[in-house]
Design a protein around this motif. Structure first.
Motif, PDB file in Angstrom:
ATOM      1  N   ASP A   8       0.896  -1.204  -0.025  1.00 19.15           N
ATOM      2  CA  ASP A   8      -0.085  -0.015  -0.101  1.00 19.15           C
ATOM      3  C   ASP A   8       0.928   1.314   0.201  1.00 19.15           C
ATOM      4  OD1 ASP A   8      -2.578   1.187  -0.082  1.00 19.15           O
ATOM      5  OD2 ASP A   8      -2.446   1.560   2.128  1.00 19.15           O
ATOM      6  N   GLY A   9       1.908   1.208   0.618  1.00 19.00           N
ATOM      7  CA  GLY A   9       2.924   2.221   0.539  1.00 19.00           C
ATOM      8  C   GLY A   9       3.475   2.495  -0.890  1.00 19.00           C
ATOM      9  N   GLN A  10       3.669   1.665  -1.567  1.00 16.48           N
ATOM     10  CA  GLN A  10       3.978   1.644  -3.015  1.00 16.48           C
ATOM     11  C   GLN A  10       2.736   2.669  -3.907  1.00 16.48           C
ATOM     12  OE1 GLN A  10       7.351   1.112  -1.998  1.00 16.48           O
ATOM     13  NE2 GLN A  10       7.276   1.018  -4.347  1.00 16.48           N
ATOM     14  N   ARG A  11       1.622   2.073  -3.521  1.00 15.26           N
ATOM     15  CA  ARG A  11       0.445   2.610  -4.103  1.00 15.26           C
ATOM     16  C   ARG A  11       0.377   3.983  -3.761  1.00 15.26           C
ATOM     17  NH1 ARG A  11      -4.206   4.203  -2.782  1.00 15.26           N
ATOM     18  NH2 ARG A  11      -4.098   3.756  -0.780  1.00 15.26           N
ATOM     19  N   GLN A  12       0.357   4.280  -2.509  1.00 19.36           N
ATOM     20  CA  GLN A  12       0.263   5.760  -2.273  1.00 19.36           C
ATOM     21  C   GLN A  12       1.314   6.839  -2.803  1.00 19.36           C
ATOM     22  OE1 GLN A  12      -0.548   6.355   2.104  1.00 19.36           O
ATOM     23  NE2 GLN A  12      -1.491   4.335   2.146  1.00 19.36           N
ATOM     24  N   GLN A  13       2.584   6.136  -3.085  1.00 23.09           N
ATOM     25  CA  GLN A  13       3.613   6.908  -3.893  1.00 23.09           C
ATOM     26  C   GLN A  13       3.372   7.010  -5.343  1.00 23.09           C
ATOM     27  OE1 GLN A  13       7.373   5.286  -2.872  1.00 23.09           O
ATOM     28  NE2 GLN A  13       6.901   5.203  -0.609  1.00 23.09           N
ATOM     29  N   GLY A  14       2.164   6.453  -5.651  1.00 24.59           N
ATOM     30  CA  GLY A  14       1.718   6.769  -7.071  1.00 24.59           C
ATOM     31  C   GLY A  14       2.109   5.259  -8.087  1.00 24.59           C
ATOM     32  N   ASP A  15       2.814   4.350  -7.360  1.00 28.60           N
ATOM     33  CA  ASP A  15       3.419   3.429  -7.994  1.00 28.60           C
ATOM     34  C   ASP A  15       2.221   2.318  -8.636  1.00 28.60           C
ATOM     35  OD1 ASP A  15       5.168   1.576  -9.271  1.00 28.60           O
ATOM     36  OD2 ASP A  15       6.245   1.169  -7.540  1.00 28.60           O
ATOM     37  N   SER A  16       2.217   1.601  -9.627  1.00 27.90           N
ATOM     38  CA  SER A  16       1.268   0.738 -10.103  1.00 27.90           C
ATOM     39  C   SER A  16       1.525  -0.671  -9.331  1.00 27.90           C
ATOM     40  CB  SER A  16       1.300   0.607 -11.498  1.00 27.90           C
ATOM     41  OG  SER A  16       0.553  -0.475 -11.936  1.00 27.90           O
ATOM     42  N   LEU A  17       0.474  -1.079  -8.693  1.00 29.84           N
ATOM     43  CA  LEU A  17       0.588  -2.472  -7.955  1.00 29.84           C
ATOM     44  C   LEU A  17       0.682  -3.325  -8.993  1.00 29.84           C
ATOM     45  CD1 LEU A  17      -2.078  -2.119  -5.026  1.00 29.84           C
ATOM     46  CD2 LEU A  17       0.692  -1.960  -4.821  1.00 29.84           C
ATOM     47  N   GLY A  18       0.293  -3.108 -10.212  1.00 34.44           N
ATOM     48  CA  GLY A  18       0.119  -4.312 -11.159  1.00 34.44           C
ATOM     49  C   GLY A  18       1.923  -4.773 -11.611  1.00 34.44           C
ATOM     50  N   ARG A  19       2.726  -3.786 -11.270  1.00 35.68           N
ATOM     51  CA  ARG A  19       4.033  -4.037 -11.652  1.00 35.68           C
ATOM     52  C   ARG A  19       4.559  -5.190 -10.567  1.00 35.68           C
ATOM     53  NH1 ARG A  19       8.784  -1.133 -11.522  1.00 35.68           N
ATOM     54  NH2 ARG A  19       8.068   0.000  -9.784  1.00 35.68           N
ATOM     55  N   TYR A  20       4.101  -5.274  -9.579  1.00 31.82           N
ATOM     56  CA  TYR A  20       4.600  -6.158  -8.429  1.00 31.82           C
ATOM     57  C   TYR A  20       3.577  -7.542  -8.344  1.00 31.82           C
ATOM     58  CZ  TYR A  20       6.715  -2.098  -6.757  1.00 31.82           C
ATOM     59  OH  TYR A  20       7.337  -0.948  -6.788  1.00 31.82           O
ATOM     60  N   MET A  21       2.764  -7.705  -9.513  1.00 35.25           N
ATOM     61  CA  MET A  21       1.805  -9.012  -9.427  1.00 35.25           C
ATOM     62  C   MET A  21       2.039  -9.901 -10.615  1.00 35.25           C
ATOM     63  SD  MET A  21       0.707  -8.371  -6.668  1.00 35.25           S
ATOM     64  CE  MET A  21      -0.725  -9.435  -6.237  1.00 35.25           C
ATOM     65  N   ALA A  22       2.275 -11.153 -10.355  1.00 38.39           N
ATOM     66  CA  ALA A  22       2.238 -12.313 -11.611  1.00 38.39           C
ATOM     67  C   ALA A  22       0.614 -12.314 -12.094  1.00 38.39           C
ATOM     68  CB  ALA A  22       2.919 -13.401 -11.120  1.00 38.39           C
ATOM     69  N   GLN A  23      -0.169 -12.388 -11.172  1.00 40.55           N
ATOM     70  CA  GLN A  23      -1.556 -12.327 -11.549  1.00 40.55           C
ATOM     71  C   GLN A  23      -2.514 -11.688 -10.534  1.00 40.55           C
ATOM     72  OE1 GLN A  23      -2.431 -16.751 -11.617  1.00 40.55           O
ATOM     73  NE2 GLN A  23      -3.426 -16.680  -9.457  1.00 40.55           N
ATOM     74  N   ASN A  24      -3.587 -11.541 -10.523  1.00 37.07           N
ATOM     75  CA  ASN A  24      -4.198 -10.578  -9.518  1.00 37.07           C
ATOM     76  C   ASN A  24      -4.240 -10.897  -8.127  1.00 37.07           C
ATOM     77  OD1 ASN A  24      -6.381 -12.730 -10.320  1.00 37.07           O
ATOM     78  ND2 ASN A  24      -7.313 -11.935  -8.362  1.00 37.07           N
ATOM     79  N   ASN A  25      -3.842 -12.133  -7.756  1.00 37.47           N
ATOM     80  CA  ASN A  25      -3.575 -12.382  -6.242  1.00 37.47           C
ATOM     81  C   ASN A  25      -2.282 -13.062  -5.852  1.00 37.47           C
ATOM     82  OD1 ASN A  25      -4.432 -14.778  -7.499  1.00 37.47           O
ATOM     83  ND2 ASN A  25      -5.524 -15.635  -5.946  1.00 37.47           N
ATOM     84  N   HIS A  26      -1.333 -12.896  -6.773  1.00 36.17           N
ATOM     85  CA  HIS A  26      -0.110 -13.761  -6.777  1.00 36.17           C
ATOM     86  C   HIS A  26       1.043 -12.619  -7.001  1.00 36.17           C
ATOM     87  CE1 HIS A  26      -1.775 -18.083  -7.098  1.00 36.17           C
ATOM     88  NE2 HIS A  26      -1.853 -17.619  -6.162  1.00 36.17           N
ATOM     89  N   PRO A  27       1.813 -12.084  -5.998  1.00 33.93           N
ATOM     90  CA  PRO A  27       3.123 -11.277  -6.489  1.00 33.93           C
ATOM     91  C   PRO A  27       3.784 -12.056  -7.229  1.00 33.93           C
ATOM     92  CG  PRO A  27       2.731 -11.535  -4.122  1.00 33.93           C
ATOM     93  CD  PRO A  27       1.911 -12.676  -4.454  1.00 33.93           C
TER      94      PRO A  27
END
Length: 238
Positions: A203-222
């Motif tokens: 959530d800290g990455q998200r709040q900094q404007g980063d896209s969470l999709g960059r950290y995910m292999a699929q919707n529920n797996h990093p």
């Protein structure tokens, strides 16, 4: 001169409060694993094997884009590599008791036979993503059962809050994942265990404007980058 009654009440409240024990807190990363860290620094022939057990669902099990299991890029093995860089004399066994698709109720049912039997020095519990299926109350009971059994066996416990599910809006503070994260934080307080706040890291990455999709292999797996975020929090305990 008589003191007003309300003054006696105030003094009594202060005295009662002072006599109560301080509320428990999450374990201190500087001291919680002090004995384990000491063992990790010992050289042969004085050293011994240190066992880390990772209990949970598909994320610690290493599932990336299902059905691919990327064991070496998942956080248990990434943590092992980081620890070996820091403790070159240590013999560290990483044991994965995680099962893809499982929730904490199922994990608690096999806890005695499949987790405690490994006699871990440190136990990591990561079930919150799948605990949405069973609800907060059942999840709480299951986590409590596992924590209590582990602590009775003298095992150091570290709890993990959930990594993301891209279908969940993390901008909504009342989302179901954050509800489970809050419950895990409360359990860490109550039982004075370690806490790895994976949810907060993402959530800290998200709040900094980063896209969470960059950290995910699929919707529920990093993916590997997502697991790095978790390892960055894990390694603080060592």
């Amino acid at each position: 001169m008589k003191r007003p009654f309300h003054l006696f009440a105030i003094l009594a409240t202060i005295a009662l409060t002072a006599s109560r024990p301080l509320p428990p807190e999450v374990a201190n990363p500087a001291t919680f694993l002090a004995d384990v860290k000491t063992e990790l620094t010992k050289q042969w022939p004085k050293n011994r094997s240190i066992t880390l057990v990772f209990h949970g669902h598909s994320v610690p099990a290493g599932y990336f884009k299902t059905p691919i299991v990327n064991t070496l890029a998942a956080y248990p093995q990434q943590l092992l590599k980081r620890l070996k860089d820091k403790y070159p004399y240590a013999v560290i066994n990483v044991t994965i008791t995680a099962v893809g698709g499982e929730n904490s109720e199922q994990g608690a049912a096999r806890f005695q036979t499949e987790v405690l039997s490994h006699k871990p020095d440190v136990l990591f519990i990561d079930y919150a993503l799948n605990d949405r299926k069973i609800g907060l109350e059942k999840a709480k009971q299951s986590w409590q059962a596992m924590i209590e059994q582990a602590q009775q066996a003298g095992i150091k416990v570290i709890l993990l809050t959930p990594s993301p599910d891209l279908k969940v809006d993390m901008a909504n503070a009342d989302n179901i994942l954050n509800q489970h994260a809050n419950q895990i934080r409360q359990l860490a307080d109550t039982y004075q265990t370690g806490l790895v706040d994976s949810y907060k890291a993402f959530d800290g990455q998200r709040q900094q404007g980063d896209s969470l999709g960059r950290y995910m292999a699929q919707n529920n797996h990093p993916n590997e980058m997502g697991h790095v975020l978790i390892v960055d929090e894990l390694v603080k305990w060592f």
